[in-house]
Structure formats: structure tokens, C-alpha cells
Motif scaffolding. Sequence first.
Motif, PDB file in Angstrom:
ATOM      1  N   LEU A   1    -111.093-145.386  35.671  1.00 43.14           N
ATOM      2  CA  LEU A   1    -111.253-144.250  36.570  1.00 43.14           C
ATOM      3  C   LEU A   1    -109.914-143.840  37.167  1.00 43.14           C
ATOM      4  N   PHE A   2    -109.117-144.832  37.587  1.00 42.55           N
ATOM      5  CA  PHE A   2    -107.814-144.531  38.184  1.00 42.55           C
ATOM      6  C   PHE A   2    -106.874-143.910  37.157  1.00 42.55           C
ATOM      7  N   THR A   3    -106.803-144.484  35.964  1.00 43.32           N
ATOM      8  CA  THR A   3    -105.842-144.008  34.976  1.00 43.32           C
ATOM      9  C   THR A   3    -106.196-142.615  34.468  1.00 43.32           C
ATOM     10  N   ARG A   4    -107.478-142.273  34.478  1.00 44.40           N
ATOM     11  CA  ARG A   4    -107.850-140.901  34.108  1.00 44.40           C
ATOM     12  C   ARG A   4    -107.339-139.909  35.143  1.00 44.40           C
ATOM     13  N   ALA A   5    -107.420-140.287  36.422  1.00 42.88           N
ATOM     14  CA  ALA A   5    -106.980-139.387  37.494  1.00 42.88           C
ATOM     15  C   ALA A   5    -105.474-139.442  37.717  1.00 42.88           C
ATOM     16  N   ASN A   6    -104.837-140.534  37.275  1.00 44.40           N
ATOM     17  CA  ASN A   6    -103.402-140.727  37.511  1.00 44.40           C
ATOM     18  C   ASN A   6    -102.721-141.152  36.204  1.00 44.40           C
ATOM     19  N   PRO A   7    -102.386-140.198  35.342  1.00 45.33           N
ATOM     20  CA  PRO A   7    -101.732-140.534  34.070  1.00 45.33           C
ATOM     21  C   PRO A   7    -100.447-141.324  34.299  1.00 45.33           C
ATOM     22  N   ALA A   8    -100.113-142.185  33.348  1.00 43.72           N
ATOM     23  CA  ALA A   8     -98.985-143.111  33.512  1.00 43.72           C
ATOM     24  C   ALA A   8     -97.670-142.390  33.793  1.00 43.72           C
ATOM     25  N   ASP A   9     -97.489-141.202  33.208  1.00 47.62           N
ATOM     26  CA  ASP A   9     -96.210-140.498  33.358  1.00 47.62           C
ATOM     27  C   ASP A   9     -96.221-139.482  34.490  1.00 47.62           C
ATOM     28  N   ALA A  10     -97.290-139.438  35.272  1.00 49.54           N
ATOM     29  CA  ALA A  10     -97.388-138.456  36.346  1.00 49.54           C
ATOM     30  C   ALA A  10     -96.560-138.881  37.552  1.00 49.54           C
ATOM     31  N   PRO A  11     -95.947-137.917  38.258  1.00 46.01           N
ATOM     32  CA  PRO A  11     -95.122-138.249  39.431  1.00 46.01           C
ATOM     33  C   PRO A  11     -95.891-139.029  40.496  1.00 46.01           C
TER      34      PRO A  11
END
Length: 241
Positions: free
Chosen positions: A178-188
Amino acid sequence: MNNNPDHHSPERVLITGGSHGIGAAIAARCRQDGHTPVILDREGADAIHCDLSDPDSTAAALERALADGPITRLVNNVGAVFPNTVSDQSLAQLDAAVALNLRSALQCIQALLPGMREAGFGRIVSMSSRAALGKELRAAYAATKAGLIGLTRVVALEEGAHGITANAIGPGPIATELFTRANPADAPQTRAIIESVPVQRMGTPEDVAHAASYLLDARSGFVTGQTLYVCGGMTVGVAGA
């Protein structure tokens, strides 16, 4: 009373919300530790399906779980966030948060306590959150997760003489699906979160499962009423404020 620290026989562990994320990792770790997870969730092939926000549905699921005998280990994991400011948090959202995050925990504890007392042994772990210490946009969530800490401390005081311990875990930022969908690894914003964590990485569901395994262990009988923050150091300087 059986307070024997060598109480290692394989046992069932009741886990609410155990089909995904942290709950699934705890279920997997319980299997590694030689126990059999009994999962209460809305979905999942191995779960007893129920709506944990509904008392009647929860009661029916608990009756099914206990039909095979007492369960002396419990993980109150289920929860939902209901993000909003204090100004805008609706009373309906607060009621929903209390029902799922807090009421279900008390209901599960009450259902399992008689068997734990009879066995002279019990382990209760409830999933709180670092948000219990305060976090923006988490009015209902923080209130209910703080409530779990208070409930944990009361259970620890009331049930300790029966060989039953109660502890809470307060996860920090955990890289669930759930977290990684909302917060992509390369997102600021993801980079900003990681930089705010002293150990400079996100937590994993397995990090939380490892803490739960310790608190569920028969050898952890002298640890009760505590909240263990699995947060990479984010709560240091905050927890004692």
C-alpha cells in the motif's frame, strides 16, 4: 499456573488483518516459528472471513476460531487510517476508526482470555503506531492507536498474575504494498521520508514481524505493558516528550 519458559509446543496464533502487509508477514513468521496462524480478515484463501469493524461478524469469526480449542497467542493487527485534519475529521470516521482499530482488539482479547487464564499462559501483541505520539492528518487514527497502548497497559496489570503478557508495537514508516503504491521509490516525497529516518531506510513488514515474534515468544514472560517502536529511530526524542 504454567509460567514455564520452555512452553514451546506448536500453538495457534490468532492474527486480525493477517492476509496482507504487516499481518501477512507476521503470519509467515509464526509459521517459521512453528506455530499455526489463524487469520481473521475480509479476504484471503486461508482466512476466516469476517468484517472486523462489525461486532457480530467478529463474534461469529471468533467462535469459529475457538471451536478447535483455546488460542493463547493473539496479534491485534487490523487497522485503517481515515486520514483527515482535526477540523475535518468526521464523527463517522472516528466511529469507524474506533470500531476497527480499537473495539475489535478488545473483543478479541475478551474472547481469548478465558483460555489463556486456564492455560496459565498468554501472549497479546497489539499493533499501535508512531502516530500515537502525534502525526498530522491522523486525528482518528492516532487517537485509536494511542488507545491500544492504554488498553495494553491495563491488560498487562490485570492479567500478569495469570502468566499473560500484553505489549504493543509502534511501527514507523513501513514499505508495505500500500505504501509503495502511494510512494514510488524514485519520488521526492519517498526520498524525504527515507532521509528523515535515522537508519536511512524504510522499514519492512518483516522488521515488524520480527518484533512480534519476540513478544509472542514464551521466553518473553518478563516483558509486559510495553510499547516497542519499530521505527528506525524516528521516535527518539519524541517518545519521552
